[in-house]
Every structure is written in structure tokens, then in C-alpha cells.
Design a protein around this motif. Structure first.
Motif, PDB file in Angstrom:
ATOM      1  N   VAL A  37       0.858  -1.177   0.000  1.00  0.00           N
ATOM      2  CA  VAL A  37       0.000   0.000   0.000  1.00  0.00           C
ATOM      3  C   VAL A  37       0.892   1.224   0.000  1.00  0.00           C
ATOM      4  N   THR A  38       0.662   2.111  -0.943  1.00  0.00           N
ATOM      5  CA  THR A  38       1.496   3.314  -1.009  1.00  0.00           C
ATOM      6  C   THR A  38       0.624   4.562  -0.956  1.00  0.00           C
ATOM      7  N   VAL A  39       1.014   5.458  -0.098  1.00  0.00           N
ATOM      8  CA  VAL A  39       0.392   6.773  -0.002  1.00  0.00           C
ATOM      9  C   VAL A  39       1.536   7.765  -0.151  1.00  0.00           C
ATOM     10  N   ALA A  40       1.393   8.665  -1.083  1.00  0.00           N
ATOM     11  CA  ALA A  40       2.469   9.602  -1.390  1.00  0.00           C
ATOM     12  C   ALA A  40       2.890  10.385  -0.152  1.00  0.00           C
ATOM     13  N   ILE A  42       3.604   9.678   2.836  1.00  0.00           N
ATOM     14  CA  ILE A  42       3.093   9.355   4.184  1.00  0.00           C
ATOM     15  C   ILE A  42       4.248   9.201   5.166  1.00  0.00           C
TER      16      ILE A  42
END
Length: 125
Positions: A37-40, A42
Motif C-alpha cells: 500500500v502506497t500513499v504519497a 506518508i
């Protein structure tokens, strides 16, 4: 209840601060598992939170000498810079990042602000 918590932590704050420092150092240098899971950006929030926690605990451990609060904060910021350098020098799976330094510094400065507001309010009462 608060008095009991205060008495419990009174003599242990320095130990807690040292443990948190070691945890931050360890987490900064180990290889983190991929979650998928990638969140810019974070990780910048994580950095700020970690250094907020680190700085606030060190500030609380020196609460009897509030004139040292700026030195404590600068030390935490310098610690963050050193860790970013160590990530580049010691590991091949982590890299130092100037944005991480800014996030670390933001967390430390926010901790200083919160600490100052708490003790300013306490001095007024």
C-alpha cells in the motif's frame, strides 16, 4: 489519578527518553517490510510524529530546567540529521532525504511549541 501517573513517571522519564531514542534509531536503520500500500509522502507524517514524540519526551525529562528546552530541541533535530546521514552511509536499502530532515525538524519544533504552551499555561495558573 494524574498525581499517581506523575509520581510513576517522575523518575523514569530519562529512561523512557533513552528507550525512545534507541527505538527511533533502530527503526531508522532497519529494512522496513513492503506493505504493498502506497500513499504519497506518508513517511513524512511518520517522521514528524516520531520526532514530535522523541522531542516531547526529552523535553519532559528536562522539565525542571526549562531554559534548556531550545538545546534539547536542537539536539533532537541534529540527531535526525545524523540519522539521515547514517542511512546513506551504513545501509544500501535506506537513503537520506532532505525532506525527511525537514519533517523531523517540523516534528521537533511542534513538540517545542506544544511543550512551551503547556508550561506557559501552567506558570499562569
Amino acid at each position: 489519578m494524574l498525581r499517581r501517573i506523575k509520581n510513576l513517571l517522575k523518575d523514569k522519564l530519562l529512561l523512557i527518553a533513552i528507550v525512545i531514542t534507541i527505538v527511533v534509531l533502530g527503526l531508522s536503520l532497519i529494512k522496513m517490510p513492503e506493505t504493498g500500500v502506497t500513499v504519497a509522502n506518508i513517511d513524512k507524517v511518520y517522521h514528524s510524529f516520531a520526532y514530535f514524540t522523541l522531542t516531547i519526551v526529552w523535553l519532559l525529562s528536562f522539565y525542571k530546567t526549562p531554559q534548556k528546552k531550545h538545546l534539547v530541541t536542537l539536539s533532537c533535530i541534529f540527531f535526525g540529521i545524523i540519522i539521515e546521514v547514517l542511512q546513506t552511509v551504513l545501509t544500501n536499502y535506506r537513503t537520506g532525504d532532505i525532506l525527511d530532515v525537514f519533517a523531523n525538524s517540523l516534528g521537533s519544533l511542534l513538540a517545542l511549541f506544544v511543550f512551551s504552551m503547556i508550561f506557559k499555561k501552567k506558570q499562569i495558573n
